[in-house]
Design a protein around this motif. Structure first.
Motif, PDB file in Angstrom:
ATOM      1  N   TYR A 140       0.808  -1.213   0.000  1.00 15.75           N
ATOM      2  CA  TYR A 140       0.000   0.000   0.000  1.00 15.75           C
ATOM      3  C   TYR A 140       0.844   1.267   0.000  1.00 15.75           C
ATOM      4  O   TYR A 140       0.371   2.332  -0.412  1.00 15.75           O
ATOM      5  N   GLY A 141       2.099   1.168   0.407  1.00 15.40           N
ATOM      6  CA  GLY A 141       3.011   2.282   0.196  1.00 15.40           C
ATOM      7  C   GLY A 141       3.391   2.394  -1.264  1.00 15.40           C
ATOM      8  O   GLY A 141       3.483   3.490  -1.822  1.00 15.40           O
ATOM      9  N   ALA A 142       3.582   1.246  -1.916  1.00 13.17           N
ATOM     10  CA  ALA A 142       3.967   1.227  -3.324  1.00 13.17           C
ATOM     11  C   ALA A 142       2.872   1.789  -4.217  1.00 13.17           C
ATOM     12  O   ALA A 142       3.161   2.400  -5.252  1.00 13.17           O
ATOM     13  N   VAL A 143       1.614   1.579  -3.826  1.00 13.43           N
ATOM     14  CA  VAL A 143       0.502   2.086  -4.644  1.00 13.43           C
ATOM     15  C   VAL A 143      -0.050   3.382  -4.075  1.00 13.43           C
ATOM     16  O   VAL A 143      -1.100   3.865  -4.512  1.00 13.43           O
ATOM     17  N   THR A 144       0.633   3.948  -3.086  1.00 15.72           N
ATOM     18  CA  THR A 144       0.310   5.254  -2.474  1.00 15.72           C
ATOM     19  C   THR A 144      -1.147   5.346  -2.037  1.00 15.72           C
ATOM     20  O   THR A 144      -1.802   6.362  -2.248  1.00 15.72           O
ATOM     21  N   ASN A 145      -1.653   4.270  -1.422  1.00 18.24           N
ATOM     22  CA  ASN A 145      -3.058   4.244  -1.023  1.00 18.24           C
ATOM     23  C   ASN A 145      -3.168   4.125   0.490  1.00 18.24           C
ATOM     24  O   ASN A 145      -3.034   3.037   1.047  1.00 18.24           O
ATOM     25  N   THR A 146      -3.432   5.252   1.146  1.00 21.64           N
ATOM     26  CA  THR A 146      -3.508   5.273   2.605  1.00 21.64           C
ATOM     27  C   THR A 146      -4.752   4.577   3.161  1.00 21.64           C
ATOM     28  O   THR A 146      -4.654   3.865   4.161  1.00 21.64           O
ATOM     29  N   PRO A 147      -5.954   4.735   2.554  1.00 25.05           N
ATOM     30  CA  PRO A 147      -7.106   4.006   3.090  1.00 25.05           C
ATOM     31  C   PRO A 147      -6.910   2.494   3.095  1.00 25.05           C
ATOM     32  O   PRO A 147      -7.383   1.808   3.997  1.00 25.05           O
ATOM     33  N   GLY A 148      -6.203   1.979   2.076  1.00 27.96           N
ATOM     34  CA  GLY A 148      -5.911   0.549   2.050  1.00 27.96           C
ATOM     35  C   GLY A 148      -5.035   0.139   3.218  1.00 27.96           C
ATOM     36  O   GLY A 148      -5.218  -0.938   3.805  1.00 27.96           O
ATOM     37  N   LEU A 149      -4.071   0.992   3.565  1.00 29.02           N
ATOM     38  CA  LEU A 149      -3.234   0.720   4.738  1.00 29.02           C
ATOM     39  C   LEU A 149      -4.098   0.639   5.989  1.00 29.02           C
ATOM     40  O   LEU A 149      -3.923  -0.256   6.823  1.00 29.02           O
ATOM     41  N   GLY A 150      -5.056   1.575   6.118  1.00 33.05           N
ATOM     42  CA  GLY A 150      -5.934   1.558   7.280  1.00 33.05           C
ATOM     43  C   GLY A 150      -6.795   0.323   7.328  1.00 33.05           C
ATOM     44  O   GLY A 150      -6.988  -0.283   8.396  1.00 33.05           O
ATOM     45  N   ALA A 151      -7.328  -0.100   6.170  1.00 26.86           N
ATOM     46  CA  ALA A 151      -8.168  -1.294   6.127  1.00 26.86           C
ATOM     47  C   ALA A 151      -7.361  -2.544   6.474  1.00 26.86           C
ATOM     48  O   ALA A 151      -7.835  -3.432   7.195  1.00 26.86           O
ATOM     49  N   ALA A 152      -6.131  -2.629   5.960  1.00 25.39           N
ATOM     50  CA  ALA A 152      -5.275  -3.781   6.263  1.00 25.39           C
ATOM     51  C   ALA A 152      -4.923  -3.816   7.746  1.00 25.39           C
ATOM     52  O   ALA A 152      -4.924  -4.881   8.381  1.00 25.39           O
ATOM     53  N   ASN A 153      -4.612  -2.662   8.301  1.00 24.05           N
ATOM     54  CA  ASN A 153      -4.267  -2.586   9.716  1.00 24.05           C
ATOM     55  C   ASN A 153      -5.446  -3.003  10.598  1.00 24.05           C
ATOM     56  O   ASN A 153      -5.285  -3.705  11.603  1.00 24.05           O
ATOM     57  N   GLU A 154      -6.654  -2.608  10.178  1.00 22.09           N
ATOM     58  CA  GLU A 154      -7.839  -2.987  10.933  1.00 22.09           C
ATOM     59  C   GLU A 154      -8.066  -4.496  10.863  1.00 22.09           C
ATOM     60  O   GLU A 154      -8.421  -5.137  11.863  1.00 22.09           O
ATOM     61  N   ALA A 155      -7.865  -5.088   9.684  1.00 27.52           N
ATOM     62  CA  ALA A 155      -8.030  -6.536   9.541  1.00 27.52           C
ATOM     63  C   ALA A 155      -7.014  -7.298  10.387  1.00 27.52           C
ATOM     64  O   ALA A 155      -7.330  -8.340  10.969  1.00 27.52           O
ATOM     65  N   ASN A 157      -5.828  -6.295  13.206  1.00 27.52           N
ATOM     66  CA  ASN A 157      -6.288  -6.217  14.596  1.00 27.52           C
ATOM     67  C   ASN A 157      -7.310  -7.293  14.924  1.00 27.52           C
ATOM     68  O   ASN A 157      -7.451  -7.698  16.082  1.00 27.52           O
ATOM     69  N   ALA A 158      -8.041  -7.767  13.896  1.00 28.18           N
ATOM     70  CA  ALA A 158      -9.025  -8.818  14.115  1.00 28.18           C
ATOM     71  C   ALA A 158      -8.381 -10.195  14.224  1.00 28.18           C
ATOM     72  O   ALA A 158      -8.992 -11.143  14.730  1.00 28.18           O
ATOM     73  N   ILE A 159      -7.141 -10.306  13.742  1.00 25.65           N
ATOM     74  CA  ILE A 159      -6.460 -11.611  13.735  1.00 25.65           C
ATOM     75  C   ILE A 159      -5.467 -11.739  14.882  1.00 25.65           C
ATOM     76  O   ILE A 159      -5.423 -12.755  15.583  1.00 25.65           O
ATOM     77  N   PHE A 160      -4.650 -10.707  15.079  1.00 28.57           N
ATOM     78  CA  PHE A 160      -3.592 -10.760  16.083  1.00 28.57           C
ATOM     79  C   PHE A 160      -4.103 -10.233  17.421  1.00 28.57           C
ATOM     80  O   PHE A 160      -4.998  -9.381  17.476  1.00 28.57           O
ATOM     81  N   ALA A 161      -3.515 -10.742  18.481  1.00 24.36           N
ATOM     82  CA  ALA A 161      -3.859 -10.271  19.824  1.00 24.36           C
ATOM     83  C   ALA A 161      -3.320  -8.854  20.014  1.00 24.36           C
ATOM     84  O   ALA A 161      -2.402  -8.413  19.315  1.00 24.36           O
ATOM     85  N   GLU A 162      -3.910  -8.137  20.970  1.00 26.55           N
ATOM     86  CA  GLU A 162      -3.492  -6.762  21.227  1.00 26.55           C
ATOM     87  C   GLU A 162      -2.019  -6.724  21.615  1.00 26.55           C
ATOM     88  O   GLU A 162      -1.554  -7.497  22.444  1.00 26.55           O
ATOM     89  N   GLY A 163      -1.286  -5.846  20.987  1.00 31.51           N
ATOM     90  CA  GLY A 163       0.141  -5.736  21.249  1.00 31.51           C
ATOM     91  C   GLY A 163       1.000  -6.572  20.334  1.00 31.51           C
ATOM     92  O   GLY A 163       2.226  -6.454  20.343  1.00 31.51           O
ATOM     93  N   GLU A 164       0.373  -7.464  19.534  1.00 33.09           N
ATOM     94  CA  GLU A 164       1.136  -8.334  18.640  1.00 33.09           C
ATOM     95  C   GLU A 164       0.949  -7.976  17.168  1.00 33.09           C
ATOM     96  O   GLU A 164       1.450  -8.659  16.292  1.00 33.09           O
TER      97      GLU A 164
END
Length: 565
Positions: A140-155, A157-164
């Motif tokens: 998402y840095g390569a395609v300069t798309n910040t909303p995609g970064l946010g969506a990936a980061n949110e996903a 959070n649904a998989i990894f435990a807090e802090g991981e």
């Protein structure tokens, strides 16, 4: 002199003043540095991310729950305002060549993902679970798309435990600078690969402009020489022709009258016709030849005026022109509508939206009555429809939280904080008037809210990632992420751009705009506009931008949930 209060202001992470100061510093420094241009290219507000990383690296931070809340709220605000902006043109973007451009954009997005996975399997240890999330950030840095970064980061959070949760913003930061430059350089490479000549492409656009005018209004002064039309009404002429047109004035025996649907036409009358440019020849052939008329020299003392009125009355939102009966009840005609800077022929089935500008022709006193109906209040238009924004966000969050169970996925798919509000905003922007929602916001208001959301998101992500940035990038595989990001950027552009040119025969400037829209990259569009005097790059960009933004956000979650779960 005791300066402990100043020290505490910068170091006390639990202080509200410290948190506000931290965000203000990071955003201000990032915005100012982002204006610096190198070879005419700047990183813009995305530099806020790097300012946040620096602040986080040197220990300037805030409680994680607060950073997370500001990050998510900024993302929601950002994508929702994007959705409102692109909504009115989202579905129309698939018309007249838009299908091919959007298909090419979708293929480019899939190729970005494919190249990312190829780089991951070729250059990284696949047994290390942190490498793939980092590659998603690099994508998402390569395609300069910040909303995609946010969506990936949110996903994540649904998989990894807090802090991981892996700090994928580090991969994003590595790839973004060369992503901006790479899009422009790869677009230039397409020109040499396909041997496109800028002068010839400009001439082609000029030829196409005369043929591509279906919705633009066209004006005719026609003398009726068709004897079969004697005694027929304007409405009957429309039915005979099966074409939409507006007749605003009739000159009969030297006297000028306001035209209505039931106005009778006689041989040798002169009609002032407004129609779609594509219908002009048929109407001209049916009625009679064009003549020159000076409508200002009227002998019947009728005070005819043409005024451009602003639709600001919420009651007009969604009303079709045919349902207003303006010609019959008020003796006026609407000849064209201007929406988002584009002139549209006033088709009777056209639904008005708040923010439209309508050209009204008729007697001055009647036009004044229509002005009161339309509103025509700039002050009212400038007042933000804040309720619509938050009602939309409420519906978007509920929609984004709906779990969609898909076999093989570790957790149900959710559109989440990014996808849900984005889709609802697109639908509201296009169809909100049907449920009495006034969705109009001025361009400046939309940009302001959007940029505030974006800088809050970027600052939060940067501050959170700053603590581990040096270890992850400088001491780790930072160079690999940079090189992989460049490959993710360039390879799909070279493939899609060449196919668009050689197979689909698109104009080179349209391709430049399409590629910039696929990567949702304004600097690339700015470069394309600088080398083209026509609107082709902007048209290509706006045609694929809505779908590209939606797919970037959706694929971010799908990649994370399928591959990282």
């Amino acid at each position: 002199m005791d300066l402990s209060w100043l020290t505490n202001l910068f170091t006390s992470t639990d202080s509200v003043a410290h948190i506000a100061l931290l965000y203000a510093l990071v955003i201000a420094v990032g915005v100012y540095l982002g204006k610096i241009k190198i070879a005419g290219i700047s990183l813009g507000v995305t530099f806020v991310l790097f300012a946040g990383i620096i602040a986080g690296h040197f220990g300037m931070t805030a409680p994680t729950p607060i950073l997370t809340f500001v990050q998510d709220f900024g993302l929601i605000l950002f994508v929702f305002m994007i959705g409102l902006q692109v909504g009115p043109g989202f579905f129309e973007s698939f018309k007249k060549g838009g299908v091919e451009l959007n298909c090419l954009a979708a293929c480019g997005i899939l190729l970005n993902v494919a190249v990312m996975f190829a780089c991951y399997f070729c250059f990284f240890d696949t047994t290390d679970k942190s490498n793939l999330p980092m590659m998603v950030g690099t994508l998402y840095g390569a395609v300069t798309n910040t909303p995609g970064l946010g969506a990936a980061n949110e996903a994540l959070n649904a998989i990894f435990a807090e802090g991981e949760v892996p700090p994928i913003a580090n991969g994003y930061a590595c790839a973004y600078p060369l992503g901006v430059v790479g899009i422009i350089l790869a677009s230039i490479a397409i020109r040499f690969i396909t041997r496109a000549k800028l002068e010839e492409e400009e001439k082609q656009l000029e030829m196409e402009a005369s043929e591509n005018a279906e919705v633009k209004p066209h004006f005719l002064n026609l003398k009726v020489l068709n004897k079969a039309l004697e005694g027929k009404t304007i409405q009957q002429l429309r039915e005979f022709l099966n074409r939409d047109f507006v007749c605003t004035r009739i000159m009969h025996e030297g006297n000028v009258h306001t035209a209505k649907g039931l106005s009778v036409v006689h041989e040798n009358d002169i009609l002032y016709i407004v129609c779609s440019a594509s219908d002009a020849e048929a109407i001209h052939t049916f009625l009679g030849p064009e003549v020159e008329v000076d409508w200002s020299t009227e002998d019947d003392k009728i005070s005819m005026v043409s005024k451009r009125l602003l639709v600001t009355n919420p009651k007009m939102n969604g009303k079709r022109l045919i349902d207003l009966h303006l010609s019959r009840m008020y003796g006026v005609n609407i000849t064209r509508v201007t929406r988002q800077g584009m002139d549209i022929f006033a088709n009777p089935s056209l639904a008005l939206q708040v923010g439209d500008k309508v050209m009204v022709v008729g007697r001055e006193d009647n036009v004044e009555r229509v002005k009161d109906m339309m509103g025509n209040s700039v002050k009212r238009l400038n007042a933000p429809n804040i309720a619509t924004i938050f009602v939309g966000i409420i519906v978007g969050l509920i929609f984004g939280s709906l779990p969609i169970a898909i076999p093989g996925m570790p957790v149900p798919l959710k559109l989440g904080l990014a996808g849900g509000p984005l889709i609802i905003a697109i639908l509201i922007g296009r169809y909100g008037y049907k449920v009495k929602l006034v969705t109009y916001t001025t361009t400046s208001a939309n940009l302001m809210l959007r940029e505030i959301g974006l800088v809050l998101f970027l600052a939060s992500v940067g501050i959170k990632a700053g603590a581990s940035f040096v270890d992850t990038v400088v001491a780790g595989d930072g160079l690999k992420y940079v090189l992989c990001g460049l490959l993710i950027t360039v390879i799909p552009i070279l493939i899609i751009g060449t196919v668009a040119r050689l197979k689909f025969k698109f104009n080179y400037f349209t391709i430049m705009g399409m590629l910039a829209g696929t990567y949702t990259d304004p600097p690339a569009l700015a470069y394309a506009n600088s080398v083209c005097s026509k609107e082709a790059p902007a048209v290509g960009y706006s045609t694929v931008y809505p779908l590209s933004m939606f797919l970037r956000i959706l694929t971010a979650q799908l990649v994370v949930l399928f591959a990282c779960g």
